[in-house]
Write an enzyme that holds these catalytic residues in place. Structure first.
Site, PDB file in Angstrom:
ATOM      1  N   CYS A   1       8.223 -45.749  72.886  1.00 17.63           N
ATOM      2  CA  CYS A   1       8.310 -46.835  72.020  1.00 17.63           C
ATOM      3  C   CYS A   1       8.065 -46.128  70.377  1.00 17.63           C
ATOM      4  O   CYS A   1       6.933 -45.671  70.152  1.00 17.63           O
ATOM      5  CB  CYS A   1       7.378 -47.718  72.112  1.00 17.63           C
ATOM      6  SG  CYS A   1       7.242 -49.004  70.699  1.00 17.63           S
TER       7      CYS A   1
ATOM      8  N   CYS B   1      14.707 -46.327  67.831  1.00 13.33           N
ATOM      9  CA  CYS B   1      14.181 -47.186  68.599  1.00 13.33           C
ATOM     10  C   CYS B   1      14.629 -47.126  70.054  1.00 13.33           C
ATOM     11  O   CYS B   1      15.677 -46.926  70.216  1.00 13.33           O
ATOM     12  CB  CYS B   1      14.145 -48.661  68.402  1.00 13.33           C
ATOM     13  SG  CYS B   1      13.632 -49.992  69.325  1.00 13.33           S
TER      14      CYS B   1
END
Length: 268
Positions: free
Chosen positions: A77, A188
């Site tokens: 992440c 991302c």
């Protein structure tokens, strides 16, 4: 290393975007034990404070480590990686691998020196990102676009739903007329999952920077001589932090990703 003694790797994310990193690592290292945890109780992390993200990540990783002694943790992440890595490395003696925007390789490959950083709202505002741009791309024009909607679109795709191209195109519309924007950083881990759809919306972009392959090489290097902590029989397991409406359907697709089950963990 004895192939029967499988090191245990935990992938951690607020959602299932980390699948894009997991699949790259598993392709390089198919015989390891894989655990994946998504903190859906606090999804998305881009809307949370740095303090909350650090607290949740530490608590969850410690909880899983007690049940399944870990040999390496991948923070799959970008938002979490920009804030939690120092705390995790203080708390664990095993290797910790983060996921950060690929600004350096993007600057090296761009021909027009016009780059787009597509990430979450939290990531694009981090001071860490400012430092990366200053260090590696200060002579480039770097556009930043933070989106929570794209994260949600990727989550829906992995759960078997079709991608809403109209919504996706609308989210990317600020870049639609930038004809010399030739390089896009997928900042991302959710975004490689919808890369093909992003390409349709931004046809001028030639280069897409996906962190997965580089992370796979890094994991392989770090685990080449690791001393495995747990040598018992293992299986690949997935964890989440709360039940969700599509849980039953989601369980049905897990074998396609190489997981044997889904467990809801209580860290309260």
């Amino acid at each position: 290393m004895d192939i029967q003694i499988k090191p245990t790797i935990l992938f951690f994310d607020s959602g299932v975007g980390g699948f894009s990193v997991y699949r790259e690592v598993k392709q390089v290292l198919p015989n390891y034990q894989y655990l994946y945890c998504f903190d859906n109780e606090y999804f998305p992390y881009s809307e949370k404070s740095e303090e909350e993200i650090i607290e949740r990540t530490l608590k969850i990783c410690r909880h899983i480590d007690k049940r399944y002694p870990l040999d390496l943790i991948v923070i799959a992440c970008n938002t979490a990686s920009t804030v939690v890595l120092p705390s995790l490395r203080e708390s664990f003696s095993i290797p910790i691998v983060g996921t950060v925007p690929a600004i350096k390789p993007a600057a090296e490959i761009s021909k027009t020196q016009h780059i787009g950083l597509l990430a979450t709202k939290g990531t694009v505002k981090r001071h860490y990102v400012d430092e990366l741009i200053h260090k590696f791309a200060q002579h480039h024009q770097v556009e930043r676009l933070g989106s929570t909607k794209l994260v949600e679109i990727a989550e829906q795709k992995i759960r078997g739903h079709s991608v809403d191209l109209i919504t996706l195109k609308d989210e990317l519309s600020p870049w639609a007329n930038m004809q010399d924007l030739d390089t896009l950083i997928l900042g991302c881990t959710h975004f490689p999952l919808i890369k093909d759809e992003i390409k349709l919306c931004l046809p001028q972009v030639k280069y897409f920077m996906d962190p997965g392959p580089a992370i796979a090489k890094r994991v392989q290097s770090l685990l080449s001589e690791v001393k495995v902590r747990n040598k018992s029989e293992k299986s690949n397991q997935m964890f989440c932090t709360k039940h969700f409406p599509e849980e039953l359907q989601f369980k049905q697709i897990l074998p396609l990703w190489g997981f044997d089950g889904l467990n809801v963990i209580d860290i309260s």
